[in-house]
Design an enzyme around this catalytic site. Structure first.
Site, mmCIF file in Angstrom:
data_model
loop_
_atom_site.group_PDB
_atom_site.id
_atom_site.type_symbol
_atom_site.label_atom_id
_atom_site.label_comp_id
_atom_site.label_asym_id
_atom_site.label_seq_id
_atom_site.Cartn_x
_atom_site.Cartn_y
_atom_site.Cartn_z
ATOM 1 N N TYR A 302 0.794 -1.111 -0.075
ATOM 2 C CA TYR A 302 -0.204 0.067 0.031
ATOM 3 C C TYR A 302 0.967 1.330 -0.050
ATOM 4 C CZ TYR A 302 -3.683 3.479 1.866
ATOM 5 O OH TYR A 302 -4.332 4.488 2.230
ATOM 6 N N LYS A 306 1.104 4.080 -3.160
ATOM 7 C CA LYS A 306 0.886 5.732 -2.972
ATOM 8 C C LYS A 306 1.810 6.432 -2.957
ATOM 9 C CE LYS A 306 -3.643 5.486 -1.652
ATOM 10 N NZ LYS A 306 -4.815 6.197 -2.289
#
Lengths: 395, 80
Positions: A302, A306
């Site tokens: 993640y 990002k």
């Protein structure tokens, strides 16, 4: 809509669509044509076709889409079509529909198009000729023209999630017309649309798997037809974020996050930036995460995706600034949304207790900052990251 | 069971911080209980351990930051 005079003989347009089982199911439900040759695997296995064949008119219906949305587009009156089905189309086939202007009849403002559909193996599956009359709009007055390009039309990707929904509402309260993108939750999108319309704003619901560029293309065309332009793009797309230890992390876990966060953002920007460039105005807002600056274990997939989105956004900001397009980031802390459903209560309580402002962010907290970045109040900001985390990370 | 534990927990907090039980709010923390300093915090940790026959590890001691967290962590330890 194109003007009759501007259409040239030889002009072409095309669109692509991958036929899914859900297309067949919806077609059967709409038309009632549940002929076994289209729906019954067992039945067709005993025929020369071996597998179900897609309804011919379903494939051909994309000729209508091409004529109605691209060549010539809105206002097209498709009044005649010859058609010949050359080969069967199956579920999973990627069909490309081509239209080419072969004749123009000035007196009746009519065009004739050759219409052909090919499958992914470049085999022609449908051929024919269409006749289309152009119904032109009555020209607006000069004053009406002046207000045509507005700076208050927003497209919210992931509009049915916690932050997305709050953003749609906030922007509507700010006076925006809103295109609500959803991936799976159509009921929620439709409810949101009704509520926004109650505020007196225009709203439309659009669907796309943002990982698929063809679907994004169709989505943007639909927003343009329904709302006229796009001045603000808010990207709240997300996908579940399971905790995975590095030892157990597989590339597909990384890919999943890249697909939604980077490929999705890339696909959308490809179509939205040219619109904003033409208007000389636009605001793009991407959402990242506090964990980029305050990393937590088991979230490498993640955080990496990002971080890539953060870099992508800043690169865009530099390149697009001279064109009047501002691109900014919001970095929320843990926000009280459905995504937290799998996070233990203790972790939530602890995060809130350790935040200087002693609570988690609410979707409205994030939406209000999106509102600021969407407004003229932020006209001198670009490439900026606004942290909305109750003071958890201060840099 | 949970209610009973919460009642006993309130008694502990009341005794340690010297405030009436009925004045302990569910958002109680060092932000709103003036006497909740680091020394009293350690007293509360010992009193909770004694009351519920549990032992907090170093990490948990610093996680007992407010009423809801104390309740969650105490219940978690009793259940385990």
């Amino acid at each position: 809509m194109k003007k009759f005079e501007s259409i040239k003989t030889g002009e072409k347009a095309q669109l692509t669509h991958t036929i899914r089982q859900s297309d067949i199911d919806q077609y059967v439900e709409l038309t009632g044509d549940d002929n076994k040759i289209h729906v019954d695997q067992q039945y067709t296995s005993k025929t020369a076709f071996k597998k179900p064949v897609v309804h011919g008119m379903l494939s051909a219906s994309f000729i209508s889409t091409l004529i109605g949305t691209k060549l010539p587009g809105d206002g097209a009156l498709w009044y005649q079509q010859s058609i010949k089905f050359l080969m069967p189309v199956r579920v999973g086939d990627k069909i490309t529909v081509f239209a080419k202007v072969i004749n123009k009849i000035k007196r009746t403002k009519t065009i004739q198009l050759s219409t052909e559909i090919y499958n992914q193996n470049n085999q022609k599956v449908i051929t024919g000729t269409a006749s289309v009359k152009l119904i032109e709009e009555v020209q607006p007055s000069a004053i009406q023209k002046a207000v045509k390009v507005k700076n208050n039309i927003a497209l919210v990707i992931g509009g049915t999630g916690g932050i997305g929904k709050a953003t749609c509402f906030q922007l509507a309260r700010d006076g925006f017309d809103v295109a609500i993108h959803y991936y799976k939750n159509i009921e929620s999108a439709n409810r949101l649309k009704k509520n926004i319309e109650k505020l007196g704003n225009n709203a439309t619901v659009v669907n796309a798997d943002i990982k698929e560029i063809d679907q994004v293309d169709r989505m943007i065309q639909r927003v343009l037809r329904k709302l006229g332009s796009i001045s603000v793009l808010v990207n709240c797309a997300t996908t579940p974020i399971p905790n995975i230890k590095i030892a157990d992390l597989e590339w597909r876990n990384m890919q999943e996050q890249y697909d939604v966060n980077i490929k999705g953002a890339f696909n959308i920007i490809k179509f939205v930036v040219p619109i904003m460039e033409e208007n000389g105005y636009g605001k793009i807002i991407n959402l990242i995460t506090q964990y980029i600056e305050d990393p937590k274990p088991e979230l490498a997939h993640y955080i990496t995706a990002k971080s890539a989105l953060s870099g992508f956004t800043k690169a865009l900001a530099t390149e697009l600034a001279p064109k009047g397009i501002q691109v900014n980031l919001i970095s929320p802390g843990m926000t009280d949304t459905q995504l937290l459903a799998d996070i233990p209560e203790k972790v939530r309580l602890l995060t809130a207790a350790q935040a200087p402002l002693r609570r988690l962010a609410s979707p409205d907290d994030i939406a209000r900052v999106i509102s600021f970045l969407s407004s003229e109040k932020s006209d001198y900001l670009t490439g900026e990251t606004i942290r909305v985390n109750g003071g958890q990370v201060m840099i | 069971m949970e209610k009973l534990i919460e009642e006993r927990m309130r008694e502990v907090i009341s005794a340690v911080f010297n405030i009436p039980v009925n004045e302990i709010r569910t958002d109680a923390s060092s932000d709103n209980i003036e006497s909740w300093d680091s020394l009293k915090h350690m007293n509360m940790v010992s009193a909770l351990e004694e009351e519920f026959l549990i032992e907090f590890d170093d990490k948990e001691i610093f996680e007992l930051l407010n009423y809801e967290l104390i309740k969650t962590i105490v219940l978690e330890k009793i259940e385990n």
